[in-house]
Design a protein around this motif. Sequence first.
Motif, PDB file in Angstrom:
ATOM      1  N   ILE A 164      28.353  23.321   0.703  1.00  0.00           N
ATOM      2  CA  ILE A 164      28.774  24.571   0.055  1.00  0.00           C
ATOM      3  C   ILE A 164      29.391  25.570   1.015  1.00  0.00           C
TER       4      ILE A 164
ATOM      5  N   ASP B 295      24.139  24.898   3.864  1.00  0.00           N
ATOM      6  CA  ASP B 295      24.421  23.504   3.526  1.00  0.00           C
ATOM      7  C   ASP B 295      25.909  23.220   3.707  1.00  0.00           C
TER       8      ASP B 295
ATOM      9  N   SER C 146      20.451  26.510   1.781  1.00  0.00           N
ATOM     10  CA  SER C 146      20.263  25.422   2.741  1.00  0.00           C
ATOM     11  C   SER C 146      20.495  24.037   2.137  1.00  0.00           C
ATOM     12  N   GLY C 147      20.392  23.940   0.818  1.00  0.00           N
ATOM     13  CA  GLY C 147      20.505  22.647   0.167  1.00  0.00           C
ATOM     14  C   GLY C 147      19.264  21.788   0.347  1.00  0.00           C
ATOM     15  N   ARG C 148      18.172  22.391   0.754  1.00  0.00           N
ATOM     16  CA  ARG C 148      16.918  21.671   1.013  1.00  0.00           C
ATOM     17  C   ARG C 148      15.808  22.299   0.194  1.00  0.00           C
TER      18      ARG C 148
ATOM     19  N   GLU D 160      16.447  27.935  -0.519  1.00  0.00           N
ATOM     20  CA  GLU D 160      16.630  26.531  -0.880  1.00  0.00           C
ATOM     21  C   GLU D 160      18.072  26.269  -1.315  1.00  0.00           C
ATOM     22  N   ILE D 161      18.641  27.173  -2.097  1.00  0.00           N
ATOM     23  CA  ILE D 161      20.015  27.002  -2.581  1.00  0.00           C
ATOM     24  C   ILE D 161      20.994  27.040  -1.413  1.00  0.00           C
TER      25      ILE D 161
END
Length: 147
Positions: A66, A63, A29-31, A26-27
Motif C-alpha cells: 500500500i 506495508d 503495516s499489513g500485519r 494493523e492496516i
Amino acid sequence: MAPEYAMQGRFSEKSDVYSFGVLLLEIVSGRRNTSFYNYENELSLLGHAWKLWNESEAAKLIDAAIIDPGFKTEMLTFIHVGLLCVQEFAKDRPDVSAVLSMLSSEISNLPRPKFPAYTGRLGSSGKSSRERVYSINNISLTTVEGR
C-alpha cells in the motif's frame, strides 16, 4: 484488548480508542497484531511500531503493498495517531472526536505519543523463539475411570 479492561475489567470509550489504534496500525503495516512476532527483537506489533517511531524509521512499518510516495505523509500520520490511541493509560489516549479530527487533518500539531501498552519483550529468556519453552508441563496424564 485495552489494558484497563484486561487487568481490571473496566471498559470505556477510551477502550474503543485503544482497539481502533491497534486496528489502524494493523492496516498500515499489513500485519495482524495477534500473529505478529518480530523474531529479531521479540517485539509485538505495538512494540515494533514504537521502536521504529523512536528511531525516526516509522515509514518502514508501512506495508509494501500500500505504500505510495504521494501518501507517505498521511500514512505516517496514521501511525502517529495509532500510537496515540494505544497508550497504556486511558487518560493519555485521545477521545474519538479528537481521533477523527487528527485523521481528517483538522488537528495538525499532534502530541508526541508516550510508551504504549504491551510493547515489552514477549519472552524473558535468552533462548530463541524456537527453543523457548512455553509450558513447564512436558507430559499429559489421563486416567480413565468407569462410572
